[in-house]
Design a protein around this motif. Structure first.
Motif, PDB file in Angstrom:
ATOM      1  N   ALA A   1      14.558  50.830  48.336  1.00  0.00           N
ATOM      2  CA  ALA A   1      13.643  51.554  49.216  1.00  0.00           C
ATOM      3  C   ALA A   1      12.243  51.021  48.937  1.00  0.00           C
ATOM      4  O   ALA A   1      11.740  51.155  47.816  1.00  0.00           O
ATOM      5  CB  ALA A   1      13.704  53.055  48.948  1.00  0.00           C
ATOM      6  N   VAL A   2      11.631  50.392  49.946  1.00  0.00           N
ATOM      7  CA  VAL A   2      10.284  49.842  49.816  1.00  0.00           C
ATOM      8  C   VAL A   2       9.346  50.744  50.619  1.00  0.00           C
ATOM      9  O   VAL A   2       9.441  50.822  51.850  1.00  0.00           O
ATOM     10  CB  VAL A   2      10.211  48.399  50.341  1.00  0.00           C
ATOM     11  CG1 VAL A   2       8.807  47.835  50.125  1.00  0.00           C
ATOM     12  CG2 VAL A   2      11.261  47.521  49.666  1.00  0.00           C
TER      13      VAL A   2
ATOM     14  N   THR B   1      27.242  56.324  49.880  1.00  0.00           N
ATOM     15  CA  THR B   1      28.089  56.523  51.065  1.00  0.00           C
ATOM     16  C   THR B   1      27.799  57.872  51.713  1.00  0.00           C
ATOM     17  O   THR B   1      27.636  57.975  52.934  1.00  0.00           O
ATOM     18  CB  THR B   1      29.568  56.424  50.682  1.00  0.00           C
ATOM     19  OG1 THR B   1      29.833  55.132  50.136  1.00  0.00           O
ATOM     20  CG2 THR B   1      30.454  56.632  51.908  1.00  0.00           C
ATOM     21  N   ALA B   2      27.723  58.920  50.901  1.00  0.00           N
ATOM     22  CA  ALA B   2      27.457  60.252  51.444  1.00  0.00           C
ATOM     23  C   ALA B   2      26.055  60.338  52.033  1.00  0.00           C
ATOM     24  O   ALA B   2      25.861  60.906  53.119  1.00  0.00           O
ATOM     25  CB  ALA B   2      27.632  61.309  50.345  1.00  0.00           C
TER      26      ALA B   2
ATOM     27  N   TYR C   1      20.497  60.005  55.570  1.00  0.00           N
ATOM     28  CA  TYR C   1      19.365  59.753  54.690  1.00  0.00           C
ATOM     29  C   TYR C   1      19.107  58.255  54.530  1.00  0.00           C
ATOM     30  O   TYR C   1      18.016  57.842  54.174  1.00  0.00           O
ATOM     31  CB  TYR C   1      19.612  60.384  53.321  1.00  0.00           C
ATOM     32  CG  TYR C   1      19.491  61.889  53.334  1.00  0.00           C
ATOM     33  CD1 TYR C   1      18.381  62.521  52.782  1.00  0.00           C
ATOM     34  CD2 TYR C   1      20.478  62.687  53.913  1.00  0.00           C
ATOM     35  CE1 TYR C   1      18.262  63.894  52.795  1.00  0.00           C
ATOM     36  CE2 TYR C   1      20.377  64.063  53.933  1.00  0.00           C
ATOM     37  CZ  TYR C   1      19.262  64.671  53.375  1.00  0.00           C
ATOM     38  OH  TYR C   1      19.147  66.031  53.415  1.00  0.00           O
ATOM     39  N   ILE C   2      20.130  57.460  54.753  1.00  0.00           N
ATOM     40  CA  ILE C   2      20.020  56.009  54.792  1.00  0.00           C
ATOM     41  C   ILE C   2      20.522  55.567  56.161  1.00  0.00           C
ATOM     42  O   ILE C   2      21.625  55.943  56.568  1.00  0.00           O
ATOM     43  CB  ILE C   2      20.846  55.347  53.673  1.00  0.00           C
ATOM     44  CG1 ILE C   2      20.323  55.783  52.302  1.00  0.00           C
ATOM     45  CG2 ILE C   2      20.825  53.827  53.801  1.00  0.00           C
ATOM     46  CD1 ILE C   2      21.204  55.345  51.140  1.00  0.00           C
TER      47      ILE C   2
ATOM     48  N   ALA D   1      12.922  63.109  49.889  1.00  0.00           N
ATOM     49  CA  ALA D   1      11.520  63.035  50.300  1.00  0.00           C
ATOM     50  C   ALA D   1      11.345  62.090  51.482  1.00  0.00           C
ATOM     51  O   ALA D   1      10.601  62.385  52.432  1.00  0.00           O
ATOM     52  CB  ALA D   1      10.653  62.579  49.126  1.00  0.00           C
ATOM     53  N   LEU D   2      12.021  60.956  51.454  1.00  0.00           N
ATOM     54  CA  LEU D   2      11.908  59.999  52.560  1.00  0.00           C
ATOM     55  C   LEU D   2      12.513  60.569  53.838  1.00  0.00           C
ATOM     56  O   LEU D   2      11.986  60.360  54.931  1.00  0.00           O
ATOM     57  CB  LEU D   2      12.597  58.686  52.182  1.00  0.00           C
ATOM     58  CG  LEU D   2      11.897  57.860  51.108  1.00  0.00           C
ATOM     59  CD1 LEU D   2      12.776  56.710  50.650  1.00  0.00           C
ATOM     60  CD2 LEU D   2      10.552  57.336  51.624  1.00  0.00           C
ATOM     61  N   ARG D   3      13.600  61.294  53.708  1.00  0.00           N
ATOM     62  CA  ARG D   3      14.220  61.901  54.900  1.00  0.00           C
ATOM     63  C   ARG D   3      13.293  62.939  55.520  1.00  0.00           C
ATOM     64  O   ARG D   3      13.163  63.027  56.734  1.00  0.00           O
ATOM     65  CB  ARG D   3      15.553  62.542  54.508  1.00  0.00           C
ATOM     66  CG  ARG D   3      16.329  63.165  55.680  1.00  0.00           C
ATOM     67  CD  ARG D   3      16.776  62.085  56.652  1.00  0.00           C
ATOM     68  NE  ARG D   3      17.589  62.628  57.714  1.00  0.00           N
ATOM     69  CZ  ARG D   3      17.118  63.243  58.792  1.00  0.00           C
ATOM     70  NH1 ARG D   3      15.805  63.378  58.920  1.00  0.00           N
ATOM     71  NH2 ARG D   3      17.908  63.709  59.723  1.00  0.00           N
TER      72      ARG D   3
END
Length: 296
Positions: free
Chosen positions: A45-46, A102-103, A109-110, A157-159
């Motif tokens: 994650a950048v 995977t989850a 989230y990814i 946090a990113l989500r």
């Protein structure tokens, strides 16, 4: 001119069983060297907090990166990116891997289809990355566990800060949560919002990372557990309060999803408190206490 700081870790087999492990962390800024083309065997994650740059896809399409933004690097996918000429950008990164990826991908989230995502803010993400950096001090015996926990926190946090979602303020999700205990089908919920079931599924998956059925079921079963643990209501009454007119169906559903029958769940809790249950969420800064509060 640029400045960079980074650490890399090698978690052991037991740490990998945590689900996510941190493989590295970096904080850097300025006119950084171009990265790639290269291919990694793990996720990165950048987080770009200031400045602009570019990202080139494997098929050579160029995407402009404007802070605040997230660049998602996926294992096995070639990538090539860098800051625009001039002052550069502020960048922090976290390398990670694990079975939980995977989850997190299934829950949204990814996003493998969108390597560059605009963010509304990077404060929470940078806070999680800072915790990893602080844990990276030499000789820290809790390094792998602390950094693993922070990677989970970083993904959350990113989500929350993605610009294409509305986080906790999604009016549709709030409305569904409000109406979750009504005996309505997914199609009926969709109709109440002027949507088709397919449109509702798309919207809920984008906002909550799951189907409308699972979103509503999670709310219903959570409330059912509260009622079973904190009241003496019969199971049939609990079923009706959370939207099920058939107590037998509710019991089968509860048993399948929770892993134990409603009656057995209540027996294990042993905390029935008629009249003592509060639906008010406590203030984290001032939680309930039995003695005098410590002075500030």
């Amino acid at each position: 001119m640029y400045h960079t700081w980074m650490r890399y870790f090698t978690p052991g087999p037991v740490h990998h069983r945590l689900g996510l492990v941190c493989l590295g962390v970096g904080l850097q800024h300025g006119a950084l060297p171009t990265v790639g083309p290269r291919t990694l065997d793990h996720h990165v994650a950048v987080v770009i907090s200031a400045g602009t740059g570019w990202y080139r896809t494997p098929d050579h399409r160029l995407t402009t990166v404007t802070a605040p933004a997230l660049i998602q690097l996926l294992p096995g996918v070639p990538h090539h990116y860098g800051a625009a000429p001039g002052p550069g950008w502020d960048e922090s990164f976290v390398d990670f891997t694990g079975t939980a990826v995977t989850a997190y991908t299934e829950l949204g989230y990814i996003d493998p289809d969108r390597p560059v995502l605009p963010l509304t803010d990077t404060t929470a993400a940078r806070a999680a990355i800072t915790r990893i950096a602080r844990a990276a001090r030499r000789g820290n015996p809790h390094l792998e566990v602390e950094t693993s926990a922070a990677v989970h926190e970083l993904l959350v946090a990113l989500r929350r800060s993605r610009a294409d979602t509305t986080g906790d303020t999604d009016p549709l999700l709030h409305a569904l949560a409000r109406d979750a205990f009504l005996p309505l089908t997914v199609a009926q919920h969709a109709a109440r919002h002027g949507m088709t079931p397919a449109e509702l599924r798309t919207a809920v998956r984008r906002g909550a990372g799951c189907s409308p059925k699972d979103y509503l079921l999670g709310i219903r079963l959570g409330r059912a557990k509260e009622l079973l643990a904190a009241t003496e209501l019969p199971v049939a009454a609990v079923a009706r309060r959370v939207g099920y007119t058939d107590p037998a169906y509710f019991s089968r559903l509860f048993t399948r999803r929770v892993g134990t029958a409603p009656v057995r769940f209540r027996e294990h809790q042993g905390r029935a408190m008629p009249g003592g249950w509060s639906s008010t969420v406590p203030d984290p800064e001032h939680p309930p206490v039995i003695g005098p509060r410590p002075s500030a």
